[in-house]
Design a protein around this motif. Structure first.
Motif, mmCIF file in Angstrom:
data_model
loop_
_atom_site.group_PDB
_atom_site.id
_atom_site.type_symbol
_atom_site.label_atom_id
_atom_site.label_comp_id
_atom_site.label_asym_id
_atom_site.label_seq_id
_atom_site.Cartn_x
_atom_site.Cartn_y
_atom_site.Cartn_z
ATOM 1 N N LEU A 40 0.812 -1.208 0.000
ATOM 2 C CA LEU A 40 0.000 0.000 0.000
ATOM 3 C C LEU A 40 0.848 1.263 0.000
ATOM 4 N N ALA A 41 0.323 2.289 -0.645
ATOM 5 C CA ALA A 41 0.923 3.628 -0.639
ATOM 6 C C ALA A 41 0.023 4.560 0.150
ATOM 7 N N ALA B 124 4.408 10.197 -2.939
ATOM 8 C CA ALA B 124 5.776 9.700 -3.067
ATOM 9 C C ALA B 124 5.810 8.179 -2.971
ATOM 10 N N GLU B 125 5.011 7.619 -2.077
ATOM 11 C CA GLU B 125 4.967 6.166 -1.957
ATOM 12 C C GLU B 125 4.315 5.534 -3.179
ATOM 13 N N GLU B 126 3.330 6.193 -3.740
ATOM 14 C CA GLU B 126 2.709 5.696 -4.976
ATOM 15 C C GLU B 126 3.729 5.665 -6.106
ATOM 16 N N ALA B 127 4.562 6.697 -6.193
ATOM 17 C CA ALA B 127 5.605 6.738 -7.216
ATOM 18 C C ALA B 127 6.614 5.608 -7.010
ATOM 19 N N GLU B 128 6.904 5.288 -5.748
ATOM 20 C CA GLU B 128 7.821 4.190 -5.455
ATOM 21 C C GLU B 128 7.240 2.858 -5.904
ATOM 22 N N VAL C 61 -4.965 5.275 2.787
ATOM 23 C CA VAL C 61 -4.456 4.508 1.655
ATOM 24 C C VAL C 61 -4.920 5.151 0.348
ATOM 25 N N ILE C 62 -3.968 5.402 -0.561
ATOM 26 C CA ILE C 62 -4.328 6.041 -1.838
ATOM 27 C C ILE C 62 -4.052 5.147 -3.047
ATOM 28 N N ALA C 63 -3.270 4.075 -2.876
ATOM 29 C CA ALA C 63 -2.976 3.187 -4.005
ATOM 30 C C ALA C 63 -2.330 1.920 -3.469
ATOM 31 N N GLY C 64 -2.151 0.955 -4.364
ATOM 32 C CA GLY C 64 -1.515 -0.292 -3.968
ATOM 33 C C GLY C 64 -0.959 -1.030 -5.169
ATOM 34 N N SER C 65 -0.084 -1.969 -4.895
ATOM 35 C CA SER C 65 0.457 -2.851 -5.925
ATOM 36 C C SER C 65 0.221 -4.280 -5.477
ATOM 37 N N LEU C 66 -0.460 -5.054 -6.302
ATOM 38 C CA LEU C 66 -0.819 -6.427 -5.968
ATOM 39 C C LEU C 66 0.024 -7.395 -6.784
ATOM 40 N N LEU C 67 0.733 -8.279 -6.089
ATOM 41 C CA LEU C 67 1.446 -9.376 -6.743
ATOM 42 C C LEU C 67 0.747 -10.660 -6.339
ATOM 43 N N GLU C 68 -0.023 -11.201 -7.263
ATOM 44 C CA GLU C 68 -0.952 -12.275 -6.930
ATOM 45 C C GLU C 68 -0.273 -13.587 -6.568
ATOM 46 N N GLU C 69 0.949 -13.839 -7.032
ATOM 47 C CA GLU C 69 1.584 -15.128 -6.757
ATOM 48 C C GLU C 69 2.292 -15.169 -5.399
ATOM 49 N N GLY D 252 7.928 1.333 2.665
ATOM 50 C CA GLY D 252 8.686 1.672 3.858
ATOM 51 C C GLY D 252 8.727 0.560 4.878
ATOM 52 N N GLY D 253 7.748 -0.352 4.833
ATOM 53 C CA GLY D 253 7.777 -1.553 5.660
ATOM 54 C C GLY D 253 7.580 -1.349 7.144
ATOM 55 N N ASP D 254 6.993 -0.208 7.576
ATOM 56 C CA ASP D 254 6.895 0.056 9.007
ATOM 57 C C ASP D 254 5.731 -0.668 9.677
ATOM 58 N N VAL D 255 4.848 -1.288 8.898
ATOM 59 C CA VAL D 255 3.793 -2.122 9.455
ATOM 60 C C VAL D 255 3.390 -3.136 8.385
ATOM 61 N N TYR D 256 3.006 -4.344 8.810
ATOM 62 C CA TYR D 256 2.616 -5.391 7.869
ATOM 63 C C TYR D 256 1.689 -6.334 8.620
#
Length: 381
Positions: free
Chosen positions: A93-94, A98-102, A136-144, A244-248
């Motif tokens: 999640l972004a 800036a996180e969305e760009a990352e 949360v404004i965006a995300g990247s999903l890796l389904e595998e 940034g990995g500060d929570v999961y």
């Protein structure tokens, strides 16, 4: 010393990497002895979040992660259990532009490695996942990608290694370790062990093993702070991370939400570790901002362990620069659980074949060696 045991390969450290190496070497006929001070999987390999993710990794790790993901797909055939592996997908999640760009930057790199992450933009992210908060404004999903149970992996790898003929010795703290020019001589529990090859899979303590053979690897103890909630109504199967990995976090089949963030504390000399209440509270606050329905969830347990964190957050992996027959695999900096099965397989290839097709240059221990400054001739770091 009461007796002497000869082997082809000695493995120091019974985490996922060490147990996997013992398994793959034994399956190819090598006489392997693994020495573990405590219980297999008792430190970093057994106390982590359980993420099986390629998502968000340093590009240098992606070939190794790809190799490992292929092993996870056939884990049940390899060791008799899939360690509760669930290819549920990993959603990163972004929370800012800036996180969305990352996320976009990493997605472009991932595609060069054969991955197919799907960007979920501002309009779609909440439509697809209505339980997410306004932060949360965006995300990247890796389904595998997905998750597994870290408590199950290393013991199952060790059991499979024993079945293949390896000797796995728990409760064996190494007292002495040396190389006589031809073979390694290791003492543990008043027993001597001799072999031409030594695998350093000792986690945080791997730097101390390397130092015995004249190699420098700066490392600090990492204590990932972990929490688990009471069972909650199911709302999410995905493994969730943030830039940034500060929570999961992830929700398991029983409904509990496992989440991590911040650091605990400990003393590797004992070894001892314990979670910190302030870190747990901070992680929970961040989780609630991501997922507001967690606001009233009861935390029922917290824990931590000891991992090794390198300055560049990349592992040390590959052959020694000083000692023939010595191979390193340590310092996985909080994200080695998923990689362990492939790390062991690659180590077995280095030992038995002399090479592996997985690029390891970025992990070379020589990157920490002092080097001469071209202008002054003085050593720099």
């Amino acid at each position: 010393m009461s007796r002497m045991v000869e082997a082809d390969v000695l493995v120091v450290g019974g985490g996922g990497a060490g147990c996997s190496a013992a398994l793959h070497l034994a399956k190819r006929g090598a006489r392997v002895v693994l020495l573990e001070r405590g219980l297999v999987g008792g430190q970093a390999s057994g106390v982590n979040h359980g993420g099986v993710r390629q998502q968000g990794r340093n590009p240098a790790e992606l070939p190794l992660a790809r190799r490992s993901r292929a092993i996870w797909a056939r884990m049940a055939d390899l060791i008799g259990t899939d360690a509760e592996f669930d290819p549920s997908g990993h959603l990163k999640l972004a929370r800012s532009a800036a996180e969305e760009a990352e996320l976009l930057r990493w997605n472009a790199i991932a595609e060069q490695h054969g991955l197919r992450p799907r960007m979920v933009g501002r309009n779609a992210i909440r439509a697809e996942h209505p339980w997410l908060g306004e932060q949360v404004i965006a995300g990247s999903l890796l389904e595998e990608d997905g998750s597994a149970n870290p408590r199950l992996l290393a013991p199952a790898l060790a059991a499979a290694a024993r079945k293949a003929g390896a000797t796995i010795l728990e409760g064996h703290a190494v007292a002495e370790m040396a190389h006589d020019g031809t073979r390694f001589r290791v003492t543990a529990n008043d027993t001597g062990f001799v072999a031409p090859v030594l695998l350093n899979c000792a986690g945080f303590w791997g730097a101390a093993v390397a130092a015995r053979f004249g190699e420098r690897a700066p490392i600090e103890a990492l204590h990932p702070n972990m929490l688990v909630t009471e069972p909650l109504p199911h709302f999410c199967r995905l493994n969730i991370g943030v830039v940034g990995g500060d929570v999961y976090l992830r929700q398991i089949s029983r409904g509990n939400v496992i989440l991590g963030g911040g650091r605990g504390e400990g003393d590797p000399a004992v070894p001892m570790s314990r979670p910190r209440p302030d870190s747990g509270a901070a992680a929970m606050e961040k989780a609630v901002r991501l997922i507001p329905r967690l606001a009233d969830a009861l935390i029922i347990r917290s824990w931590t362990g000891i991992d090794g964190l390198t300055p560049d957050v990349l592992p040390v992996m590959g052959p020694s620069r000083t000692t023939p027959g010595l191979f390193h695999a340590f310092g996985f900096s909080g994200h080695g659980f998923m990689l362990g099965p492939a790390v062991g397989e690659v180590l077995s290839e280095l030992v038995l074949d002399g090479h592996s097709d997985v690029p390891l240059d970025a992990f070379d221990i020589g990157r920490f060696a002092p080097r001469a400054d071209a202008a002054t001739g003085r050593g720099t770091e």
